[in-house]
Design a protein around this motif. Structure first.
Motif, PDB file in Angstrom:
ATOM      1  N   LEU A  46       0.477  -1.082   0.063  1.00 40.19           N
ATOM      2  CA  LEU A  46       0.244   0.233   0.140  1.00 40.19           C
ATOM      3  C   LEU A  46       0.770   1.006   0.008  1.00 40.19           C
ATOM      4  N   ALA A  47       0.977   2.243  -0.975  1.00 40.85           N
ATOM      5  CA  ALA A  47       1.827   3.468  -0.896  1.00 40.85           C
ATOM      6  C   ALA A  47       1.418   4.360   0.789  1.00 40.85           C
ATOM      7  N   GLU A  48       0.264   3.962   1.265  1.00 40.46           N
ATOM      8  CA  GLU A  48       0.195   4.773   2.950  1.00 40.46           C
ATOM      9  C   GLU A  48       1.327   3.679   3.936  1.00 40.46           C
ATOM     10  N   LEU A  49       1.807   1.971   3.274  1.00 39.27           N
ATOM     11  CA  LEU A  49       2.477   1.596   4.320  1.00 39.27           C
ATOM     12  C   LEU A  49       4.071   1.775   3.961  1.00 39.27           C
ATOM     13  N   GLU A  50       3.850   2.040   2.594  1.00 40.21           N
ATOM     14  CA  GLU A  50       5.313   2.337   2.487  1.00 40.21           C
ATOM     15  C   GLU A  50       5.919   3.634   2.684  1.00 40.21           C
ATOM     16  N   GLN A  51       4.970   4.622   2.758  1.00 39.51           N
ATOM     17  CA  GLN A  51       5.484   6.171   2.747  1.00 39.51           C
ATOM     18  C   GLN A  51       5.441   5.556   4.417  1.00 39.51           C
ATOM     19  N   LEU A  52       5.055   5.275   5.066  1.00 38.79           N
ATOM     20  CA  LEU A  52       5.397   5.457   6.809  1.00 38.79           C
ATOM     21  C   LEU A  52       6.463   4.499   6.397  1.00 38.79           C
ATOM     22  N   VAL A  53       6.911   3.969   6.058  1.00 39.45           N
ATOM     23  CA  VAL A  53       7.848   2.658   6.694  1.00 39.45           C
ATOM     24  C   VAL A  53       9.024   3.574   6.170  1.00 39.45           C
ATOM     25  N   SER A  54       8.839   4.353   4.801  1.00 40.53           N
ATOM     26  CA  SER A  54      10.294   5.269   4.283  1.00 40.53           C
ATOM     27  C   SER A  54      10.902   6.807   5.559  1.00 40.53           C
ATOM     28  N   THR A  55       9.694   7.090   5.850  1.00 38.18           N
ATOM     29  CA  THR A  55       9.448   8.041   6.420  1.00 38.18           C
ATOM     30  C   THR A  55       9.981   7.663   7.957  1.00 38.18           C
ATOM     31  N   ASN A  56      10.360   6.229   8.228  1.00 31.19           N
ATOM     32  CA  ASN A  56      10.350   6.402   9.485  1.00 31.19           C
ATOM     33  C   ASN A  56      11.992   5.120   9.769  1.00 31.19           C
ATOM     34  N   ARG A  57      13.045   5.971   8.317  1.00 27.53           N
ATOM     35  CA  ARG A  57      14.157   5.011   8.349  1.00 27.53           C
ATOM     36  C   ARG A  57      14.052   3.615   8.384  1.00 27.53           C
ATOM     37  N   GLY A  58      13.305   2.567   7.476  1.00 30.31           N
ATOM     38  CA  GLY A  58      12.958   1.579   7.206  1.00 30.31           C
ATOM     39  C   GLY A  58      12.496   0.966   5.585  1.00 30.31           C
ATOM     40  N   ILE A  59      12.446  -0.233   5.460  1.00 30.24           N
ATOM     41  CA  ILE A  59      13.190  -0.275   3.935  1.00 30.24           C
ATOM     42  C   ILE A  59      11.993  -0.997   3.797  1.00 30.24           C
ATOM     43  N   TRP A  60      11.317  -0.946   1.996  1.00 32.90           N
ATOM     44  CA  TRP A  60      10.469  -1.852   1.516  1.00 32.90           C
ATOM     45  C   TRP A  60      11.114  -2.503   0.217  1.00 32.90           C
ATOM     46  N   GLN A  61      11.253  -3.841   1.050  1.00 30.12           N
ATOM     47  CA  GLN A  61      11.648  -5.071  -0.513  1.00 30.12           C
ATOM     48  C   GLN A  61      10.865  -5.679  -1.477  1.00 30.12           C
ATOM     49  N   LYS A  62      10.573  -4.808  -2.385  1.00 26.05           N
ATOM     50  CA  LYS A  62       9.436  -5.751  -3.240  1.00 26.05           C
ATOM     51  C   LYS A  62      10.125  -7.219  -4.211  1.00 26.05           C
ATOM     52  N   LYS A  63       9.726  -7.834  -2.899  1.00 23.08           N
ATOM     53  CA  LYS A  63       9.780  -9.345  -3.372  1.00 23.08           C
ATOM     54  C   LYS A  63       8.789 -10.562  -2.196  1.00 23.08           C
ATOM     55  N   ALA A  64       9.113 -11.745  -3.027  1.00 19.59           N
ATOM     56  CA  ALA A  64       8.645 -12.551  -1.513  1.00 19.59           C
ATOM     57  C   ALA A  64       8.856 -12.871  -0.747  1.00 19.59           C
ATOM     58  N   PHE A  65       8.836 -13.781   0.175  1.00 20.58           N
ATOM     59  CA  PHE A  65       9.707 -13.818   1.843  1.00 20.58           C
ATOM     60  C   PHE A  65      10.748 -14.946   0.435  1.00 20.58           C
ATOM     61  N   ALA A  66      12.346 -14.964   1.267  1.00 22.38           N
ATOM     62  CA  ALA A  66      13.139 -16.405   1.212  1.00 22.38           C
ATOM     63  C   ALA A  66      13.200 -16.566   2.731  1.00 22.38           C
ATOM     64  N   PRO A  67      14.268 -17.509   2.981  1.00 21.42           N
ATOM     65  CA  PRO A  67      14.221 -17.677   4.894  1.00 21.42           C
ATOM     66  C   PRO A  67      15.404 -16.462   5.284  1.00 21.42           C
TER      67      PRO A  67
END
Length: 461
Positions: A46-67
């Motif tokens: 979600l756009a709102e989630l991406e912005q929330l993560v990035s503005t709080n020094r986080g990162i979104w990795q656009k991919k499927a989960f891997a171990p």
């Protein structure tokens, strides 16, 4: 206890969140409020989630989960609607002993998120262990109304005083001071932004405390017959206030769980011919601890003044000018009889009740048996299991009918309560056959005949 409650310091800590939808958004809002640095793994977000993560020094990795994504994180939150992914994340985390929360799936979680009341630095967390989240939210709503929005401001004020109070007062006086502060006018002064007046109160009362060393006191509290919900309100208040607790064998574990957790606990229980601490030593211990400035809770099964030897204890306290308070408890006769469905008095059966110690020993001859044989009274014998055959034999010998109804109540008012009924003639044999164990209470009289009809405890438990 299904879960052990912790408060997790996530400031500057890496947290992995798997999922990019509304559920993940709700969790990430909480995580960033706690100062976590979020790494989000999801093919879509979600756009709102991406912005929330990035503005709080986080990162979104656009991919499927891997171990491999589980490296370098201290907590994992799985917030997807894919059952297979949820199970995979849960299994991998548990194998690594890595805390994992799979949203709305308690079976896959090693930790769960409670309902939270935030009055930072005061936090209240409420959990139903995943069994009834709506009930937990309802409790949260009720507690919200009891905690002012500014409660955190007052807590911060208190926190800033801790070093000052620690320097000014010895350990055994600090708790007294804090309780006085919290009960006094300081809280309202802080809310009204009158911190100068609040600090003036603190300084004045610290000086008073330094000049007047704390005097200890003793509370003789009746814990009732065993069920914690039969404790009085005053008993609960003092159980949370005491520094030291001296408790008897008849005080149940669920009741001891209501005692202040950091209080020192001293077992002084007594069995027949087996005393952990002699009564004279208990009496002196109460005096000595109080003279050290401690608040001492003497917690007794039943009532302190009914075969509880509370009178002996306060005699020595009085002689030593130790302040004390006596809090009555529901005595075993009242509690056990009520749970067993045996009214102690009844217009058709008994107009009086006698409480008698059944701990006969060498003073058995001091019991005035002829006074106990009248049919219009109920007899209640405490500590009677060992002396049961002798008690029944003596009553029959002095004229009470062998067919008189009698009952033994084992572990009364607890989930393990059992009631055995018979007659003066048959009850000793019943006790042997059933291998009845202490604690027990013996009730004799016509009221026992009403038990099959009135046994409330059996119908409702």
């Amino acid at each position: 206890m299904d879960y052990f409650p912790f408060f997790f310091d996530l400031r500057q800590q890496p947290v992995l969140v798997v999922g990019g939808g509304q559920i993940a958004l709700r969790k990430v809002r909480l995580l960033v409020q706690a100062g976590a640095i979020v790494r989000l793994i999801s093919p879509e977000c979600l756009a709102e989630l991406e912005q929330l993560v990035s503005t709080n020094r986080g990162i979104w990795q656009k991919k499927a989960f891997a171990p491999a994504d589980l490296e370098a994180c201290c907590l994992v939150v799985c917030a997807t609607d894919n059952a297979a992914v949820n199970k995979q994340v849960s299994a991998l985390c548990k194998a690594r002993y890595l805390p994992v929360n799979v949203v709305d799936n308690p079976d896959l979680c090693s930790i769960i998120t409670p309902a939270i009341i935030d009055r930072s630095p005061i936090l209240v967390a409420i959990s139903s262990a995943g069994a009834a989240p709506v009930l937990a939210r309802k409790l949260k709503q009720q507690l919200e109304t009891l905690l002012p929005e500014q409660y955190g401001k007052f807590a911060t004020f208190c926190g800033n005083l801790r070093d000052k109070v620690k320097r000014a007062l010895p350990e055994n006086q600090r708790r007294y001071f804090w309780e006085k502060l919290i009960a006094g006018p300081v809280e309202n002064l802080v809310y009204q932004e009158k911190e100068d007046a609040a600090h003036e109160w603190v300084t004045t009362n610290l000086n008073v405390a330094q000049q007047s060393p704390a005097l200890g006191e003793v509370y003789l509290v009746g814990a009732g017959p065993g069920a914690p919900d039969l404790l009085t309100l005053r008993a609960l208040q003092l159980m949370q206030q005491a520094d030291v607790v001296l408790y008897d064998r008849l005080v149940s574990d669920p009741i001891m769980e209501r005692v202040r957790r950091d209080a020192d606990r001293v077992y002084v229980g007594k069995r027949r011919a087996e005393h952990a601490v002699e009564q004279a030593d208990i009496n002196q211990m109460l005096v000595d601890l109080a003279k050290e400035g401690k608040r001492v809770l003497r917690l007794k099964g039943g009532d302190p003044f009914i075969f509880g030897r509370g009178g002996e204890e306060i005699e020595l306290l009085t002689a030593n000018n130790i302040p004390f308070e006596v809090v009555p408890g529901i005595t075993a006769a009242s509690g056990c009889a009520a749970y067993a469905g045996i009214p102690l008095t009844h217009r058709d059966h008994a107009q009086s009740v006698r409480f008698i110690t059944g701990h006969l020993k060498a003073d058995a001859t001091n019991i005035r048996w002829p006074e106990l044989v009248a049919d219009d009274q109920t007899l209640v014998f405490y500590m009677s299991l060992q002396g049961l055959p002798a008690i029944c034999e003596a009553l029959i010998k002095h004229g009470k009918a062998a067919s008189t109804p009698a009952a033994l109540i084992e572990k009364g008012t607890t989930p393990d309560q059992k009631t055995y009924t018979g007659t003066l003639e048959s009850l000793p044999q019943i006790a042997r056959q059933e291998s009845i164990q202490a604690p027990t209470l013996l009730i004799i009289g016509g009221v026992v005949a009403l038990q099959p009809e009135l046994q409330w405890y059996k119908r409702h438990n």
